[in-house]
Enzyme design. Structure first.
Site, PDB file in Angstrom:
ATOM      1  N   ARG B 274       0.865  -1.185   0.000  1.00  0.00           N
ATOM      2  CA  ARG B 274       0.000   0.000   0.000  1.00  0.00           C
ATOM      3  C   ARG B 274       0.899   1.232   0.000  1.00  0.00           C
ATOM      4  O   ARG B 274       1.382   1.650   1.056  1.00  0.00           O
ATOM      5  CB  ARG B 274      -0.882  -0.041   1.246  1.00  0.00           C
ATOM      6  N   HIS B 278      -3.465   4.283   4.555  1.00  0.00           N
ATOM      7  CA  HIS B 278      -4.632   3.386   4.675  1.00  0.00           C
ATOM      8  C   HIS B 278      -5.859   4.108   4.142  1.00  0.00           C
ATOM      9  O   HIS B 278      -6.584   3.606   3.296  1.00  0.00           O
ATOM     10  CB  HIS B 278      -4.835   2.968   6.130  1.00  0.00           C
ATOM     11  N   TYR B 287       4.590   5.441  11.097  1.00  0.00           N
ATOM     12  CA  TYR B 287       4.773   4.034  11.449  1.00  0.00           C
ATOM     13  C   TYR B 287       5.643   3.231  10.482  1.00  0.00           C
ATOM     14  O   TYR B 287       5.919   2.077  10.727  1.00  0.00           O
ATOM     15  CB  TYR B 287       3.420   3.335  11.637  1.00  0.00           C
TER      16      TYR B 287
END
Lengths: 327, 378
Positions: B274, B278, B287
């Protein structure tokens, strides 16, 4: 078959399911142990032998899986009838029922129907272990998109299961398991009332008492005792918990001015709470006393040796009737 | 391979046809799938490329629309185009597709007007299309993993209908269901795999392992490579390079054909990434590392397909034409998005129940009267 037959509710349900399987090839049954065993309460006894293991299907032991795959089958035009083995075992399927089944038609803006029936044996009085005696109906009555019904007699069970299966909406069908075996007359020719109609079981003038499922027989017992003491009780069987048929309840309250609502479930945020609020909104001036609830306590269903203290019995109904009359 | 992906043993090398550099160099594990890719013509390859480019442009336009305040949210698909375009084209017209909520490319391939996805993310609908009128592409499913059970039930119903396993691959039906590495931890996904294996339902579970469930790496979901879970459920599991559109196509096409021929379900794990957030509400820099992101951008699915097509003689005019088409597509989406009005009030009440319901009638009438009271009482 003769016009009326005396049957226990479990057999009446079996006859109703059998008739539904005959009437519509899209109807199929799914659940745990419903095949050769006939279900732990024997409600589906003999049906797999008659209709085959594709239409009467023993599933893997996974409630969310049962409901979720039934949704997929309904998407393709089937009408699955699911058996959840016991009331307390419905919760693994809670998400599929509330976020998926209940909302699926709305999510599709009417271009999908979910004609699924979930049969739930529920309630106490059977002396069973934890998770086997609960009354979880309020969780589902709170969820838009679902319909909830509960028969109190073999005759209603026979007809209501067939009507629920014919509904194009999802129906949670709460079966009062303590009433599976007492016998009653079943009229195979015609139904007494529509699926979502409440029914006045016994007329009376002084106090209205309302309940559903196994509670109805307790209310009738209380009414019988009250009559010996000169109090005339009108007993209403809700039959439908969502939507609730307020017509007969409001008409009765207009007459008696007093209402007691009884249920096995904990009273807080319950079906009885909803009825009390609605009657207060719509019949305030007819009321001569506050609407009283008689319920299970707001505790987890107790170990079975304590269940007679937990479950409302005729005396607890009469205590509430007395309080109502004392206003 | 980034450190966050559980490693497969060497003998279970992922299926790859196109290397990251755009060379056609099938892995040893790809042999069974080669007949499927050999059947593809130049126009199929170009269609795959076109779809990947158009959907990436659409996706970035949608993210921009969210930044402009036109959408509540957007879940970007950037980086996952090959997994989606390859598998989406592998499904036959009679097949049914059950997406998660990021399969924008598959929606496009199946003929869904992508404005329907925009409407969902804008707050105008919860989906609202009829799958049978939109390429058998079912609604997006937001509660993670729930759709895997619906897909399985649907595939079981295909069996009941006799619509599969009749030895006619042109009409026999199968189901393709999408989910992700995060969903692989959900109970519903395990139950779907159990039911599918138990009833041998005709379906392919297509797991896009994009390595991140919002901010949580796939290592938190699984200690074992996800495709190997298939073995425990009793079905074939295949790991494919999800950034290789040809491999994603060939593996999915073969397993769907196996399923429609009565060989039961299978699990595909497509390794992809990805590249975006998100959703537009999150910040991946909190992160994950820039170097991890760069390592995946170097494996970009579109770049490698372009290199390969160029080597096969695709013209500059073809690539320019695709760019123009993508720009037009995005502009059309933007134009139609800003023209969207609010949904009709009736949408709230009219579709909750199929049969008449007293509360719907009462509450919608009350709301109408309430609204009207402001108009007349000004």
């Amino acid at each position: 078959m003769s016009e009326t037959t005396v049957l226990p509710m479990a057999r009446a349900l079996n006859a109703g399911l059998r008739q539904a399987l005959i009437d519509d090839p899209k109807v199929l049954l799914m659940g745990e142990d419903i095949g050769p065993l006939g279900g732990v309460f024997r409600v589906t006894e003999g049906l797999q032998a008659e209709f085959g293991d594709l239409r009467v299907r023993d599933t893997p032991l996974a409630e969310s899986g049962i409901v979720g795959t039934a949704i997929g089958m309904a998407m393709r035009g089937y009408r699955p009838v699911i058996e959840i083995q016991f009331d307390g075992f419905i919760f693994p399927a809670f998400d599929q029922i509330t976020t998926q089944l209940a909302k699926m038609r709305n999510r599709h803006e009417g271009q999908m129907t979910m004609p699924i029936v979930i049969r739930v044996p529920y309630g106490g009085h059977i002396g069973a272990i934890e998770h086997h005696q609960e009354s979880p109906e309020a969780y589902f009555a709170h969820t838009p998109g679902l319909r909830l019904v509960s028969p109190s007699t073999p005759n209603d069970a026979y007809w209501m299961i067939q009507e629920a299966i014919r509904s194009n909406d999802p129906v949670l069908f709460f079966e009062p398991k303590s009433r599976y075996w007492p016998k009653g007359e079943v009229n195979f020719e015609s139904s007494a009332a529509g699926l979502h109609q409440a029914r006045v079981v016994q007329t009376g003038d002084d106090v209205t008492v309302v309940g559903h499922g196994a509670m109805v027989s307790v209310l009738l017992q209380a009414a019988k005792v009250a009559a010996t003491e000169g109090t005339s009780i009108e007993v209403i069987d809700l039959r439908s918990l969502s939507p609730i048929d307020y017509g007969p309840i409001l008409a009765s309250v207009q007459k008696t001015g007093r209402l007691v609502v009884a249920q096995e479930a904990p009273g807080s945020v319950s079906i009885g709470s909803e009825i009390a609020a609605t009657v207060a909104e719509r019949a305030f001036y007819a009321l001569q006393a506050p609407v009283l609830r008689v319920s299970g306590f707001d505790v987890p269903f107790p170990p079975a040796k304590l269940e007679t203290l937990y479950l409302p019995d005729a005396d607890r109904i009469l205590e509430a009737v007395d309080r109502s009359l004392a206003y | 391979m980034p450190s966050s992906a559980p490693e497969a043993p060497p003998e279970e090398q992922m299926v790859q046809l196109l290397t990251a550099e755009g060379t056609f160099q099938p892995s040893a594990s790809a042999e069974a799938y080669l007949p499927y890719v050999e059947k593809l013509a130049d126009e199929d390859h170009q269609r795959f490329y076109r779809d990947m480019v158009v959907v990436r442009r659409f996706d970035s336009e949608a993210a921009n629309l969210q930044r402009n305040g036109q959408l509540a949210l957007w879940p970007p698909s950037s980086g996952q185009e090959a997994a989606q375009v390859g598998s989406g084209h592998a499904a036959k017209p009679q097949d049914h597709i059950f997406p998660s909520y990021r399969e924008h490319a598959v929606a496009m391939i199946r003929g869904v007007d992508l404005l329907r996805l925009i409407e969902m993310m804008r707050g105008n609908s919860h989906g609202g299309w009829n799958p049978s009128e939109h390429g058998n592409f079912h609604l997006y499913s937001v509660v993670i993993g729930t759709q895997t059970l619906h897909a399985t039930g649907y595939a079981m119903a295909m069996q009941l209908d006799g619509a599969t396993n009749t030895a006619n691959p042109d009409t026999d039906e199968a189901v393709l269901v999408y989910f992700g590495d995060g969903a692989s931890s959900q109970g519903d996904v395990s139950e779907a795999l159990v039911f599918a294996a138990s009833y041998q339902s005709p379906q392919v579970f297509f797991l896009q392992n994009n390595h991140w469930a919002i901010s949580v790496p796939v290592t938190r979901q699984s200690r074992t490579p996800l495709y190997r879970r298939a073995d425990g459920f009793g079905m074939p599991g295949v790991r494919v390079d999800g950034n290789d559109v040809l491999a994603s196509y060939a593996v999915t096409a073969k397993l769907l054909d196996d399923a429609r021929a009565g060989q039961g379900p299978a699990l595909v794990e497509a390794l992809t990434y990805r590249v975006g957030a998100h959703t537009t509400s999150d910040d991946p820099s909190k992160y994950r590392t820039a170097s991890e992101l760069e390592s995946w951008i170097a494996r970009d699915p579109i770049a490698r397909m372009r290199t390969w097509l160029e080597g096969r003689g695709a013209s500059a005019a073809f690539f320019a034409g695709v760019e123009d088409e993508a720009a037009d597509f995005a502009a059309d989406i933007r134009r139609r998005t800003v023209a969207l009005g609010p949904p009709p009030t009736a949408k709230m009440f009219d579709h909750v129940y199929a049969e008449p319901h007293p509360m719907m009638a009462e509450q919608s009438a009350w709301l109408s009267a309430y609204e009207a009271s402001f108009v007349s009482g000004e």
